[in-house]
Scaffold this motif. Structure first.
Motif, short mmCIF file in Angstrom:
data_model
loop_
_atom_site.label_atom_id
_atom_site.label_comp_id
_atom_site.label_asym_id
_atom_site.label_seq_id
_atom_site.Cartn_x
_atom_site.Cartn_y
_atom_site.Cartn_z
N UNK A 162 4.96 -0.15 -1.24
CA UNK A 162 4.63 -0.24 -2.66
C UNK A 162 5.70 -0.98 -3.43
N UNK A 163 5.29 -1.59 -4.51
CA UNK A 163 6.20 -2.22 -5.45
C UNK A 163 5.64 -2.04 -6.85
N UNK A 164 6.54 -1.95 -7.82
CA UNK A 164 6.13 -1.90 -9.21
C UNK A 164 6.72 -3.09 -9.94
N UNK B 151 -11.19 -8.36 -6.86
CA UNK B 151 -11.77 -7.52 -5.80
C UNK B 151 -10.76 -7.23 -4.70
N UNK B 152 -9.89 -8.17 -4.43
CA UNK B 152 -8.95 -8.03 -3.32
C UNK B 152 -7.90 -6.95 -3.56
N UNK B 153 -7.73 -6.52 -4.81
CA UNK B 153 -6.69 -5.53 -5.09
C UNK B 153 -7.24 -4.22 -5.66
N UNK B 154 -8.54 -4.15 -5.88
CA UNK B 154 -9.13 -2.93 -6.43
C UNK B 154 -8.83 -1.73 -5.54
N UNK B 155 -8.43 -0.66 -6.18
CA UNK B 155 -8.11 0.55 -5.44
C UNK B 155 -6.68 0.59 -4.94
N UNK C 75 0.21 -0.75 -4.42
CA UNK C 75 0.31 0.16 -3.28
C UNK C 75 -0.43 -0.45 -2.09
N UNK C 76 -0.18 0.10 -0.92
CA UNK C 76 -0.83 -0.36 0.31
C UNK C 76 -0.79 -1.87 0.42
N UNK C 77 0.39 -2.40 0.22
CA UNK C 77 0.55 -3.86 0.20
C UNK C 77 0.25 -4.47 1.56
N UNK C 78 -0.33 -5.64 1.50
CA UNK C 78 -0.70 -6.39 2.70
C UNK C 78 0.01 -7.74 2.66
N UNK D 212 5.61 -9.58 1.49
CA UNK D 212 5.18 -8.43 2.27
C UNK D 212 5.28 -8.81 3.74
N UNK D 213 6.11 -8.09 4.46
CA UNK D 213 6.30 -8.38 5.87
C UNK D 213 5.46 -7.45 6.73
N UNK D 214 5.07 -7.95 7.89
CA UNK D 214 4.25 -7.13 8.78
C UNK D 214 5.11 -6.24 9.65
#
Length: 119
Positions: free
Chosen positions: A16-18, A63-67, A85-88, A117-119
């Motif tokens: 997560x990041x803010x 749509x890609x970030x909803x939720x 949150x739940x960053x990809x 965002x790193x895997x």
């Protein structure tokens, strides 16, 4: 209107990041602006991620970030936060804060903050 973003950085996938965007403008003037968060990945066009028209209602998301993302507006501190949150990995890019006047459509941009965002 001057916009200053902060909060970017390197985070692992799922983290997560803010992000924060502070507008140097009077409180009464700030309320007249829709605040948007855009992002731009290398080689891609800048895309709208989230918008906040006012405190209670008027938020929209790609749509890609909803939720996963939440845009939170503070009309007292003239600040808009983007809680991610739940960053990809696909969320990586430079995130820009944008202010658009609700009547004149005049726009202002911040300098951007990098999110990796790193895997």
């Amino acid at each position: 209107v001057r916009l200053v973003e902060s909060g970017g950085g390197l985070v692992q996938s799922g983290g997560s990041l803010n992000l924060s965007c502070v507008a140097t403008v009077s409180t009464s003037t700030f309320k007249l602006y829709t605040i948007n968060w855009y992002r731009q990945a290398p080689g891609k066009v800048r895309e709208l991620v989230a918008s906040a028209t006012d405190v209670i209602t008027g938020t929209t998301y790609a749509d890609s970030v909803k939720g996963r993302f939440s845009i939170v507006r503070d009309n007292v501190e003239n600040t808009v936060h983007l809680q991610m949150q739940s960053l990809e990995r696909e969320d990586s890019g430079v995130y820009y804060c944008n202010a658009r006047h609700q009547w004149t459509q005049t726009e202002y941009w911040g300098q951007g903050t990098q999110v990796i965002v790193s895997s």
